[in-house]
Write a protein that holds these residues in place. Structure first.
Motif, PDB file in Angstrom:
ATOM      1  N   TRP A 109       0.916  -1.240   0.003  1.00 37.62           N
ATOM      2  CA  TRP A 109      -0.048  -0.032   0.030  1.00 37.62           C
ATOM      3  C   TRP A 109       0.890   1.137   0.075  1.00 37.62           C
ATOM      4  O   TRP A 109       1.491   1.582   0.912  1.00 37.62           O
ATOM      5  CB  TRP A 109      -1.105   0.015   1.106  1.00 37.62           C
ATOM      6  N   VAL A 110       0.994   1.897  -1.082  1.00 40.26           N
ATOM      7  CA  VAL A 110       2.086   2.808  -1.356  1.00 40.26           C
ATOM      8  C   VAL A 110       1.215   4.374  -1.355  1.00 40.26           C
ATOM      9  O   VAL A 110       0.336   4.338  -2.043  1.00 40.26           O
ATOM     10  CB  VAL A 110       2.678   2.847  -2.588  1.00 40.26           C
TER      11      VAL A 110
ATOM     12  N   GLU B 288       0.726   4.488 -18.046  1.00 42.02           N
ATOM     13  CA  GLU B 288       1.070   5.124 -19.408  1.00 42.02           C
ATOM     14  C   GLU B 288       2.668   5.128 -19.395  1.00 42.02           C
ATOM     15  O   GLU B 288       3.343   5.189 -20.564  1.00 42.02           O
ATOM     16  CB  GLU B 288       0.686   6.726 -19.402  1.00 42.02           C
ATOM     17  N   LYS B 289       3.315   5.502 -18.321  1.00 42.16           N
ATOM     18  CA  LYS B 289       4.833   5.860 -18.465  1.00 42.16           C
ATOM     19  C   LYS B 289       5.818   4.454 -18.203  1.00 42.16           C
ATOM     20  O   LYS B 289       6.986   4.470 -18.483  1.00 42.16           O
ATOM     21  CB  LYS B 289       5.332   6.956 -17.516  1.00 42.16           C
ATOM     22  N   THR B 290       5.061   3.479 -17.510  1.00 45.07           N
ATOM     23  CA  THR B 290       5.914   2.246 -17.296  1.00 45.07           C
ATOM     24  C   THR B 290       5.316   0.890 -17.798  1.00 45.07           C
ATOM     25  O   THR B 290       5.800  -0.129 -17.734  1.00 45.07           O
ATOM     26  CB  THR B 290       6.194   1.817 -15.622  1.00 45.07           C
ATOM     27  N   HIS B 291       3.903   1.022 -18.244  1.00 43.51           N
ATOM     28  CA  HIS B 291       3.443  -0.077 -18.849  1.00 43.51           C
ATOM     29  C   HIS B 291       3.224  -1.070 -17.598  1.00 43.51           C
ATOM     30  O   HIS B 291       2.971  -2.451 -17.826  1.00 43.51           O
ATOM     31  CB  HIS B 291       3.882  -0.853 -19.864  1.00 43.51           C
ATOM     32  N   ILE B 292       3.016  -0.570 -16.349  1.00 38.45           N
ATOM     33  CA  ILE B 292       2.634  -1.398 -15.168  1.00 38.45           C
ATOM     34  C   ILE B 292       1.121  -1.227 -14.726  1.00 38.45           C
ATOM     35  O   ILE B 292       0.769   0.003 -14.588  1.00 38.45           O
ATOM     36  CB  ILE B 292       3.593  -1.245 -14.086  1.00 38.45           C
ATOM     37  N   VAL B 293       0.516  -2.303 -14.416  1.00 42.07           N
ATOM     38  CA  VAL B 293      -0.968  -2.210 -14.063  1.00 42.07           C
ATOM     39  C   VAL B 293      -0.819  -2.328 -12.439  1.00 42.07           C
ATOM     40  O   VAL B 293      -0.100  -3.143 -12.249  1.00 42.07           O
ATOM     41  CB  VAL B 293      -2.001  -3.301 -14.538  1.00 42.07           C
ATOM     42  N   THR B 294      -1.490  -1.019 -11.918  1.00 38.40           N
ATOM     43  CA  THR B 294      -1.687  -1.490 -10.292  1.00 38.40           C
ATOM     44  C   THR B 294      -3.168  -0.955 -10.171  1.00 38.40           C
ATOM     45  O   THR B 294      -3.863  -1.536 -11.092  1.00 38.40           O
ATOM     46  CB  THR B 294      -0.715  -0.031  -9.811  1.00 38.40           C
ATOM     47  N   THR B 295      -3.503  -0.944  -9.095  1.00 38.04           N
ATOM     48  CA  THR B 295      -4.869  -0.719  -8.435  1.00 38.04           C
ATOM     49  C   THR B 295      -5.005   0.756  -7.494  1.00 38.04           C
ATOM     50  O   THR B 295      -4.321   0.835  -6.723  1.00 38.04           O
ATOM     51  CB  THR B 295      -5.442  -1.710  -7.467  1.00 38.04           C
ATOM     52  N   PRO B 296      -5.838   1.601  -8.200  1.00 34.91           N
ATOM     53  CA  PRO B 296      -5.906   2.966  -7.438  1.00 34.91           C
ATOM     54  C   PRO B 296      -6.779   2.615  -6.027  1.00 34.91           C
ATOM     55  O   PRO B 296      -7.709   1.939  -6.070  1.00 34.91           O
ATOM     56  CB  PRO B 296      -6.902   3.693  -8.640  1.00 34.91           C
ATOM     57  N   GLY B 297      -6.069   3.188  -5.257  1.00 40.16           N
ATOM     58  CA  GLY B 297      -6.823   3.020  -3.829  1.00 40.16           C
ATOM     59  C   GLY B 297      -8.120   3.482  -3.725  1.00 40.16           C
ATOM     60  O   GLY B 297      -8.801   2.938  -2.652  1.00 40.16           O
ATOM     61  N   SER B 298      -8.663   4.541  -4.508  1.00 41.09           N
ATOM     62  CA  SER B 298      -9.693   5.210  -4.151  1.00 41.09           C
ATOM     63  C   SER B 298     -10.884   4.025  -4.475  1.00 41.09           C
ATOM     64  O   SER B 298     -12.191   4.233  -4.286  1.00 41.09           O
ATOM     65  CB  SER B 298     -10.111   6.346  -5.025  1.00 41.09           C
TER      66      SER B 298
ATOM     67  N   GLY C 105      -5.131   8.760  -2.709  1.00 42.89           N
ATOM     68  CA  GLY C 105      -3.914   9.148  -2.425  1.00 42.89           C
ATOM     69  C   GLY C 105      -2.890   7.928  -2.182  1.00 42.89           C
ATOM     70  O   GLY C 105      -1.714   8.214  -2.139  1.00 42.89           O
ATOM     71  N   PHE C 106      -3.706   6.477  -2.475  1.00 46.62           N
ATOM     72  CA  PHE C 106      -2.720   5.542  -2.298  1.00 46.62           C
ATOM     73  C   PHE C 106      -2.903   4.502  -3.544  1.00 46.62           C
ATOM     74  O   PHE C 106      -3.858   4.700  -4.463  1.00 46.62           O
ATOM     75  CB  PHE C 106      -3.133   4.464  -1.107  1.00 46.62           C
ATOM     76  N   ILE C 107      -1.920   3.805  -3.895  1.00 45.74           N
ATOM     77  CA  ILE C 107      -2.187   2.750  -4.763  1.00 45.74           C
ATOM     78  C   ILE C 107      -1.827   1.303  -4.102  1.00 45.74           C
ATOM     79  O   ILE C 107      -0.995   1.197  -3.256  1.00 45.74           O
ATOM     80  CB  ILE C 107      -1.305   2.787  -6.290  1.00 45.74           C
ATOM     81  N   ARG C 108      -2.602   0.208  -4.549  1.00 44.88           N
ATOM     82  CA  ARG C 108      -2.170  -1.109  -4.165  1.00 44.88           C
ATOM     83  C   ARG C 108      -1.231  -1.641  -5.329  1.00 44.88           C
ATOM     84  O   ARG C 108      -1.688  -1.804  -6.437  1.00 44.88           O
ATOM     85  CB  ARG C 108      -3.312  -1.820  -4.009  1.00 44.88           C
TER      86      ARG C 108
END
Length: 462
Positions: free
Chosen positions: A402-403, A419-429, A437-440
Motif C-alpha cells: 500500500w503505497v 502510461e509511463k511504465t506499462h505497469i498495471v496497479t490498483t487505485p486506492g480510491s 492518495g494510495f495505490i495497491r
C-alpha cells in the motif's frame, strides 16, 4: 464477433504477469508473453440507419438497487483500462500487478489428487453426482482440525463453497435488506457493492464518495489501520478483513478483542474475512475465533485461492458457529444452510479433492512454499518503494503493498504508472474514500516480472 469476445476475455483473465511479445510460457522464474500481432481483430459494423428499428422493451423494471452502483466493479474497470492501453501500445510489455490473481503453478501433490478424482469419475466405482451442499464430510473435518483444532469449531460449523467472495453475497441474502452495515475504509469492494445490491444502502453521495446508510470505519496510517471504535456508530453487520485487502494490515489480538467486545455491546454480527490468514508471519491472530466470545458474534470466511493458487479452481469455506443467534434466538447457521441448499449445489467434487490434498502434511508444506515465494516478491516491492522515499504499508503479513502518494488522485497515479511504465496497479480510491492518495501493488507475479516492474518504478520515480 466471437473472435473479438474471445480476445477481450483472454486479455482480461490473463495471469497477473502477462507480457506482450513472442509467445512463451515456462517455469516460475520465466516471464509470460503474449503477442497481438498474429490475432486478427474483427470489428462490429453497425446496421445501416434505415434498417434499424426501436429496441423492444419488456415491462419489467430494472432493479433500482443495482442502478445505484457507481460505474463498474473495480477490477473489471482496471482490466478494461489495461485492454485500452494495449490497443494504444500494441507492442508494450505490460506487467500486471493490479488484480490479486495468483500466477504460480499449483503444487503437484494437489493437482495429482484432483486428477485422480477426475479420472475416477469415468469409472463406476469412482463416479459421484450431487454431493452435500455443505461440503464433503472429510474436507469439513480436515478444515476444522487444521485451522480451528483448539478453538471449539466443529466440522458441522463449516460450509465448503466455491470461494469467499461468493459466500459474502450468500451471507448478504441471509441478512436481507433491512440490516445496517459497517465496513473498513478502505476495504475489498465486494462488501459495499453487495450491500448496495441488497438494498441496505441509500444513494451514492458524490461529495463524500460514500453510500448513505453505510458506516465507513476509517483506517489510516495514523490509527494503525484499525478504526477508532469509539466514533463508530452501531450497525447490525460489521465487515472486517484481516490481513486487510488492500492495506495489508493485520489486526492485533488486542484490537480484535476490542472488536469482539464492540460487537457484543451493540448486538452486532462480525463477518470476518480471513482470506490471507496464512500470510501472517508474526503472532497476530489468524482466526477471529482465537478471541474469547467470538463464536457468539462472528462468522468467518476463508479461501484456498491465495494459498494454493485456486483462483480459477474455486474453493473456500465459511464458519458459522452454532452459538451465533439472531435476536429471536434462531441460529444463524440454520438460515445460512437454507440459503446454501437453495442457491448452491455444493463445491465441485474435483475441487474438494484438491482442498483435501492441500490439508495433507505434504500439501500444507507445498502451500507454505508458494506463499513464501509471494512474500519474497512483496519484500522486493516494499524495498523498492522504500528506496524511492515513499511511505509504504502492508507487505509483512499480506501479498499487497500500500503505497502513499499524498495529495494526488489515485486514478491519476494509476494512469501515470500505466502510461509511463506499462505497469498495471490498483487505485486506492477503488477500495473506498479512505484509499484516495494510495495505490495497491500486488505481489502476485513471476519473479522476473516483479524484478522488471521494480526496475521500471525506479526509472520513473528516481
Amino acid at each position: 464477433m466471437s473472435l473479438m469476445n474471445n480476445l477481450s476475455t483472454s486479455m482480461i483473465s490473463s495471469s497477473s504477469s502477462a507480457f506482450l511479445a513472442p509467445v512463451s510460457f515456462n517455469s516460475r522464474t520465466q516471464s509470460v508473453t503474449v503477442s497481438l500481432k498474429s490475432i486478427n481483430i474483427v470489428k462490429c459494423v453497425a446496421t445501416p440507419q434505415e434498417q434499424q428499428t426501436a429496441a423492444y422493451k419488456t415491462n419489467v423494471s430494472r432493479n433500482a438497487n443495482i442502478a445505484k452502483l457507481q460505474a463498474g466493479y473495480l477490477f473489471p474497470e482496471v482490466a478494461r483500462r489495461r485492454v485500452a492501453h494495449l490497443v494504444k501500445y500494441p507492442n508494450a510489455q505490460v506487467i500486471s500487478l493490479g488484480i490479486g490473481d495468483t500466477t504460480e503453478p499449483i503444487p503437484d501433490v494437489i493437482t495429482s489428487a484432483m486428477a485422480k478424482r477426475s479420472h475416477g469419475l469415468s469409472t463406476l466405482e469412482g463416479y459421484s453426482g450431487y454431493g452435500a451442499e455443505q461440503g464433503e464430510k472429510a474436507l469439513r473435518a480436515a478444515l476444522a482440525s487444521t485451522f480451528y483444532g483448539n478453538l471449539g469449531i466443529e466440522e458441522d460449523d463449516i460450509f465448503v463453497s466455491d470461494g469467499a467472495k461468493c459466500d459474502i453475497s450468500r451471507l448478504q441474502v441471509v441478512f436481507g435488506s433491512n440490516v445496517t452495515m459497517a465496513v473498513q475504509d478502505p476495504s475489498y469492494p465486494a462488501y459495499v457493492d453487495s450491500s448496495v445490491i441488497m438494498g441496505q444502502t441509500g444513494q451514492f453521495q458524490k461529495d463524500v464518495e460514500k453510500y448513505a446508510n453505510i458506516e465507513y470505519m476509517r483506517c489510516t496510517p495514523e490509527n494503525g489501520f484499525f478504526p477508532d471504535l469509539s466514533t463508530v456508530a452501531r450497525t447490525d453487520i460489521i465487515f472486517f478483513c484481516s490481513p486487510n485487502n488492500p492495506t495489508g494490515a493485520a489486526a492485533t489480538r488486542d484490537q480484535l478483542t476490542r472488536l469482539v467486545q464492540f460487537a457484543k455491546d451493540n448486538g452486532s454480527i462480525i463477518v470476518y474475512d480471513s482470506a490471507y490468514a496464512l500470510y501472517i508471519s508474526d503472532d497476530k491472530p489468524r482466526s477471529i475465533f482465537e478471541i474469547p466470545g467470538a463464536k457468539e458474534v462472528a462468522i468467518e470466511t476463508a479461501s484456498f485461492s491465495k494459498y494454493a493458487g485456486f483462483t480459477g479452481v474455486r474453493l473456500g469455506w465459511t464458519v458459522v458457529p452454532k452459538q451465533l443467534l439472531f435476536s429471536d434466538g434462531f441460529p444463524v447457521a440454520k438460515d445460512f444452510n437454507r440459503i446454501v441448499c437453495t442457491c448452491f449445489n455444493g463445491a465441485s467434487n474435483i475441487s474438494q479433492a484438491g482442498g483435501l490434498a492441500c490439508l495433507s502434511p505434504e500439501g500444507l508444506e507445498a502451500m507454505q512454499e508458494v506463499i513464501g515465494f509471494y512474500k519474497e516478491n512483496t519484500k522486493i516491492i516494499v524495498e523498492t518503494f522504500n528506496s524511492l522515499g515513499f511511505k509504504v504499508y502492508g507487505g509483512q503479513n499480506a501479498p499487497y503493498v500500500w503505497v502513499h502518494f499524498p495529495g494526488r488522485s489515485s486514478w491519476d497515479v494509476f494512469s501515470e504508472i500505466l502510461e509511463k511504465t506499462h505497469i498495471v496497479t490498483t487505485p486506492g480510491s477503488g477500495f473506498g474514500p479512505g484509499g484516495e492518495g494510495f495505490i495497491r501493488v500486488s505481489a502476485f507475479g513471476h519473479r522476473e516480472n516483479v524484478l522488471e516492474a521494480c526496475r521500471r518504478f525506479k526509472q520513473l520515480y528516481n
